[in-house]
Write a protein that holds these residues in place. Structure first.
Motif, PDB file in Angstrom:
ATOM      1  N   ASP A 199     -34.644 -20.279  79.105  1.00 32.15           N
ATOM      2  CA  ASP A 199     -35.309 -20.247  77.795  1.00 32.15           C
ATOM      3  C   ASP A 199     -35.192 -18.873  77.147  1.00 32.15           C
ATOM      4  O   ASP A 199     -36.141 -18.352  76.547  1.00 32.15           O
ATOM      5  CB  ASP A 199     -36.786 -20.649  77.911  1.00 32.15           C
ATOM      6  CG  ASP A 199     -36.957 -22.107  78.307  1.00 32.15           C
ATOM      7  OD1 ASP A 199     -36.030 -22.890  78.038  1.00 32.15           O
ATOM      8  OD2 ASP A 199     -37.989 -22.451  78.895  1.00 32.15           O
ATOM      9  N   GLY A 200     -34.020 -18.249  77.320  1.00 34.43           N
ATOM     10  CA  GLY A 200     -33.746 -16.989  76.634  1.00 34.43           C
ATOM     11  C   GLY A 200     -34.210 -15.732  77.337  1.00 34.43           C
ATOM     12  O   GLY A 200     -33.964 -14.630  76.852  1.00 34.43           O
ATOM     13  N   LEU A 231     -33.672 -17.892  68.585  1.00 36.50           N
ATOM     14  CA  LEU A 231     -34.297 -18.890  69.445  1.00 36.50           C
ATOM     15  C   LEU A 231     -35.524 -18.282  70.115  1.00 36.50           C
ATOM     16  O   LEU A 231     -35.460 -17.188  70.668  1.00 36.50           O
ATOM     17  CB  LEU A 231     -33.317 -19.380  70.520  1.00 36.50           C
ATOM     18  CG  LEU A 231     -32.157 -20.253  70.036  1.00 36.50           C
ATOM     19  CD1 LEU A 231     -31.250 -20.609  71.202  1.00 36.50           C
ATOM     20  CD2 LEU A 231     -32.649 -21.513  69.363  1.00 36.50           C
ATOM     21  N   ALA A 232     -36.635 -19.018  70.062  1.00 38.74           N
ATOM     22  CA  ALA A 232     -37.872 -18.587  70.717  1.00 38.74           C
ATOM     23  C   ALA A 232     -38.292 -19.652  71.716  1.00 38.74           C
ATOM     24  O   ALA A 232     -37.886 -20.811  71.613  1.00 38.74           O
ATOM     25  CB  ALA A 232     -38.972 -18.369  69.680  1.00 38.74           C
ATOM     26  N   ARG A 233     -39.114 -19.251  72.685  1.00 43.38           N
ATOM     27  CA  ARG A 233     -39.556 -20.203  73.703  1.00 43.38           C
ATOM     28  C   ARG A 233     -40.688 -21.085  73.174  1.00 43.38           C
ATOM     29  O   ARG A 233     -41.556 -20.625  72.433  1.00 43.38           O
ATOM     30  CB  ARG A 233     -40.025 -19.442  74.949  1.00 43.38           C
ATOM     31  CG  ARG A 233     -38.911 -18.711  75.667  1.00 43.38           C
ATOM     32  CD  ARG A 233     -39.421 -17.958  76.882  1.00 43.38           C
ATOM     33  NE  ARG A 233     -40.253 -16.817  76.508  1.00 43.38           N
ATOM     34  CZ  ARG A 233     -40.875 -16.046  77.377  1.00 43.38           C
ATOM     35  NH1 ARG A 233     -40.778 -16.300  78.673  1.00 43.38           N
ATOM     36  NH2 ARG A 233     -41.599 -15.029  76.963  1.00 43.38           N
ATOM     37  N   ARG A 234     -40.657 -22.352  73.584  1.00 42.52           N
ATOM     38  CA  ARG A 234     -41.729 -23.292  73.238  1.00 42.52           C
ATOM     39  C   ARG A 234     -42.874 -23.143  74.234  1.00 42.52           C
ATOM     40  O   ARG A 234     -42.640 -22.971  75.436  1.00 42.52           O
ATOM     41  CB  ARG A 234     -41.230 -24.743  73.321  1.00 42.52           C
ATOM     42  CG  ARG A 234     -40.285 -25.176  72.217  1.00 42.52           C
ATOM     43  CD  ARG A 234     -39.856 -26.620  72.458  1.00 42.52           C
ATOM     44  NE  ARG A 234     -38.926 -27.085  71.446  1.00 42.52           N
ATOM     45  CZ  ARG A 234     -39.281 -27.699  70.326  1.00 42.52           C
ATOM     46  NH1 ARG A 234     -40.565 -27.945  70.100  1.00 42.52           N
ATOM     47  NH2 ARG A 234     -38.384 -28.092  69.456  1.00 42.52           N
ATOM     48  N   ARG A 273     -36.825 -24.328  74.132  1.00 44.48           N
ATOM     49  CA  ARG A 273     -36.742 -23.364  73.042  1.00 44.48           C
ATOM     50  C   ARG A 273     -36.717 -24.061  71.684  1.00 44.48           C
ATOM     51  O   ARG A 273     -36.388 -25.235  71.583  1.00 44.48           O
ATOM     52  CB  ARG A 273     -35.493 -22.481  73.201  1.00 44.48           C
ATOM     53  CG  ARG A 273     -35.614 -21.513  74.357  1.00 44.48           C
ATOM     54  CD  ARG A 273     -34.560 -20.435  74.336  1.00 44.48           C
ATOM     55  NE  ARG A 273     -33.256 -20.933  74.751  1.00 44.48           N
ATOM     56  CZ  ARG A 273     -32.159 -20.182  74.776  1.00 44.48           C
ATOM     57  NH1 ARG A 273     -32.216 -18.924  74.404  1.00 44.48           N
ATOM     58  NH2 ARG A 273     -31.019 -20.687  75.176  1.00 44.48           N
ATOM     59  N   GLU A 308     -44.132 -14.739  71.151  1.00 45.06           N
ATOM     60  CA  GLU A 308     -42.722 -15.068  70.922  1.00 45.06           C
ATOM     61  C   GLU A 308     -42.285 -14.734  69.494  1.00 45.06           C
ATOM     62  O   GLU A 308     -41.170 -14.257  69.276  1.00 45.06           O
ATOM     63  CB  GLU A 308     -42.486 -16.571  71.190  1.00 45.06           C
ATOM     64  CG  GLU A 308     -42.352 -16.906  72.647  1.00 45.06           C
ATOM     65  CD  GLU A 308     -41.166 -16.220  73.285  1.00 45.06           C
ATOM     66  OE1 GLU A 308     -40.020 -16.660  73.072  1.00 45.06           O
ATOM     67  OE2 GLU A 308     -41.363 -15.231  74.012  1.00 45.06           O
ATOM     68  N   TYR A 351     -44.019 -21.325  79.266  1.00 42.67           N
ATOM     69  CA  TYR A 351     -43.050 -21.770  78.258  1.00 42.67           C
ATOM     70  C   TYR A 351     -42.076 -22.774  78.861  1.00 42.67           C
ATOM     71  O   TYR A 351     -41.686 -22.661  80.027  1.00 42.67           O
ATOM     72  CB  TYR A 351     -42.246 -20.588  77.712  1.00 42.67           C
ATOM     73  CG  TYR A 351     -43.081 -19.552  76.993  1.00 42.67           C
ATOM     74  CD1 TYR A 351     -43.462 -19.747  75.673  1.00 42.67           C
ATOM     75  CD2 TYR A 351     -43.490 -18.389  77.635  1.00 42.67           C
ATOM     76  CE1 TYR A 351     -44.231 -18.793  75.008  1.00 42.67           C
ATOM     77  CE2 TYR A 351     -44.259 -17.432  76.986  1.00 42.67           C
ATOM     78  CZ  TYR A 351     -44.625 -17.647  75.665  1.00 42.67           C
ATOM     79  OH  TYR A 351     -45.375 -16.712  75.015  1.00 42.67           O
ATOM     80  N   THR A 368     -44.995 -22.596  69.249  1.00 50.68           N
ATOM     81  CA  THR A 368     -44.709 -21.375  69.993  1.00 50.68           C
ATOM     82  C   THR A 368     -45.938 -20.460  69.947  1.00 50.68           C
ATOM     83  O   THR A 368     -46.977 -20.827  69.397  1.00 50.68           O
ATOM     84  CB  THR A 368     -43.463 -20.665  69.431  1.00 50.68           C
ATOM     85  OG1 THR A 368     -43.069 -19.620  70.317  1.00 50.68           O
ATOM     86  CG2 THR A 368     -43.707 -20.092  68.043  1.00 50.68           C
TER      87      THR A 368
END
Length: 568
Positions: free
Chosen positions: A218-219, A453-456, A504, A559, A501, A555
């Motif tokens: 997830d990044g 892209l950010a984490r959910r 993404r 993040e 998390y 999010t």
């Protein structure tokens, strides 16, 4: 079950529409038939796993089972070999006398049931479970390699042949070391464990006194193990052999690819990059899983208005649409999603990529080879002699490529490409700095989208988070809305590996080339002026897009602040 039969039954029972079935079958066709129709429908959000399982249970008159809540006897597990459960995507759950109860995701696959009967000499009764539950059970009960920690504990260091770290390399001894069972087992486990943890990249990194393996999930990079330094050369060489690279060459960067077959006819590709560093070769492997490629643009995170702009511009007969952002920001997925939407029999689509990450039926994809002169500019020139309608260029890196792309966009072709810039307005100055004239940029470019892209937040352990109103205002939330903001964070659970998390989501700044912006470009405006004008015209910045996702509970504020910068 024949995919069309399952689809027809679902349509007949009004669980999906005819148009939704057609779209799902098209995506299945693009995956080369590797993805099951049920999985595609679930991924697209057209039907839930629970509803599909309940429907199949009623349709075929078999009970359902939740494998997450059921412990299978190891003796029962041994009845069906691992290769068979992988092949048919089923798992034995119980045995009563001469009857074996088997959990399946497809109750109509009578061939699989007959095969199990013949192989085991048991009468077979079916129960139906979700495909993800069955995959989880297979991982849990048929994972022969245990865990990374277990393998590391069981490594017998005395059995390994060590290779000198000096520049002179005895290739034969190096090859022999890579064939030792512990090394093979460890490398295989690293590759498979990354799939299970849904990593996007694997980093194998040598330092002066340590050697470590990290996964990007997830990044974010997480350290998963530190193999002994004695294994450094053997592991590195094993990966290079699998990627068909030259193990004797340790001074130059190399690129390769590993392709492995998983159960159920599924393939996994690893794009391998080897880079010589001060203390050895660092290897980064990018996992390319076509079955998890999200091509439905509505699921990527675009706001409805931004998505409408994006779709309108890519459907124009000519012009240029640019996707910008740093490495790993999802640019390729956005472009592939656009191409998927444009991929029709009536269109001639050609792509120049470095590398080709996923292959699609109906699209002519060309792999770049700089060493023989096949670069983006050369490919683009050739495309223009191939009667193209739509052209995708992996990246605009220099004036020559930019010039040909702009001319193609102005002469009746739709051109899609990427650039490495911080936001959408900065892309204009990037093109001007390459040497493209302002009037050409203003005329050729239809739309620019920048993304991150950010984490959910994990949906399983999601909880409200108290954020001071002042902190929200400083982050960019309008003061009059700050009191109404409800923020969430992940507490941490087994589903998200205690990170809080899972998955993404994209933050997008979608800037159509409106007339006031074209005027600014022609008048030589700077990036800040273009950004201010675009915001006045209603274009959301990436920070604003992130705050929208924060308000929706997708999010966390952490993040949003991590992947975006404050608006001036």
């Amino acid at each position: 079950m024949q995919t069309s039969r399952l689809g027809e039954i679902l349509v007949k029972n009004s669980l999906i529409t005819r148009e939704q079935l057609t779209g799902a079958l098209q995506e299945q066709k693009m995956s080369g038939g590797q993805s099951k129709l049920g999985s595609i429908l679930i991924k697209q959000g057209l039907i839930s796993e629970h509803d599909l399982v309940s429907f199949l249970s009623r349709q075929y008159g078999v009970p359902t089972i939740s494998l997450n809540e059921y412990e299978i006897d190891p003796a029962v597990v041994k009845i069906i070999p691992p290769e068979v459960v992988q092949k048919y995507n089923l798992v034995p759950v119980n045995r009563a006398g001469s009857t074996l109860i088997v959990a399946v995701s497809d109750p109509s696959n009578l061939f699989a049931i007959e095969d199990i009967k013949f192989m085991t000499s048991y009468n077979v009764e079916m129960v139906v479970a979700s495909e993800s539950d069955i995959r989880g059970a297979i991982d849990k009960y048929y994972d022969q390699s245990a865990s990374l920690a277990d393998v590391m504990d069981n490594l017998d260091m005395e059995d390994l042949e060590l290779v000198d770290t000096e520049e002179t390399v005895d290739v034969s001894s190096l090859e022999k070391a890579t064939e030792d069972a512990p090394v093979v087992k460890l490398v295989n486990l690293i590759l498979m464990d990354a799939i299970r943890k849904k990593a996007s990249d694997i980093h194998v990194e040598p330092y002066e006194k340590t050697f470590r393996v990290r996964y990007r999930i997830d990044g974010v990079l997480y350290e998963v193990m530190k193999p002994p330094m004695k294994l450094k050369n053997a592991i590195t060489s094993r990966i290079k052999i699998m990627a068909e690279l030259d193990i004797a060459e340790r001074r130059l960067p190399q690129d390769g690819r590993i392709k492995i077959k998983l159960g159920g006819g599924k393939d996994m590709d690893y794009r391998v990059s080897v880079l010589p560093t001060l203390f050895g070769e660092k290897i980064v492997m990018r996992l390319l899983d076509k079955s998890n490629l999200q091509l439905d643009m509505t699921k990527l995170g675009y706001e409805p208005e931004a998505l409408a702009h994006f779709k309108r511009e890519i459907h124009k007969p000519f012009g240029m649409v640019l996707v910008t952002g740093p490495t790993g920001s999802g640019k390729t997925v956005s472009l592939y999603s656009a191409l998927s939407e444009l991929n029709k029999v009536t269109e001639n689509i050609s792509t120049a990529e470095d590398p080709v990450e996923f292959n699609f039926a109906g699209i002519n994809q060309v792999q770049m080879h700089e060493d023989i002169g096949l670069n983006f500019a050369a490919a683009l020139r050739s495309f223009l002699r191939q009667d193209p309608d739509i052209i995708m260029i992996g990246e605009i890196r220099d004036f020559e490529t930019a010039e040909i792309a702009v001319k193609a966009a102005l002469t009746g072709h739709m051109v899609l490409s990427t650039l490495h810039t911080n936001d959408a307005p900065a892309t204009i100055n990037r093109l001007l700095n390459m040497g493209i004239e302002p009037f050409l940029v203003a005329s050729a470019v239809n739309l620019i989208t920048a993304q991150r892209l950010a984490r959910r937040v994990c949906s399983e352990c999601k909880e409200k988070e108290d954020i001071p109103v002042q902190a929200l205002i400083e982050a960019g939330v309008p003061a009059e809305q700050a009191n109404d903001f409800v923020c969430y964070r992940g507490k941490g659970c087994s589903v998200c590996s205690n990170t809080g998390y899972k998955g993404r989501v994209g933050f997008y700044q979608v800037m159509p080339m409106l007339d006031p912006i074209r005027e600014l470009i022609l008048n030589g405006a700077n990036t800040a002026e273009i950004k201010r004008e675009s915001m006045r015209l209603g274009v959301k910045t990436m920070r604003q897009s992130g705050l929208t996702k924060l308000k929706e509970g997708v999010t966390s504020l952490e993040e949003v602040l991590r992947v975006t910068v404050a608006d001036d």
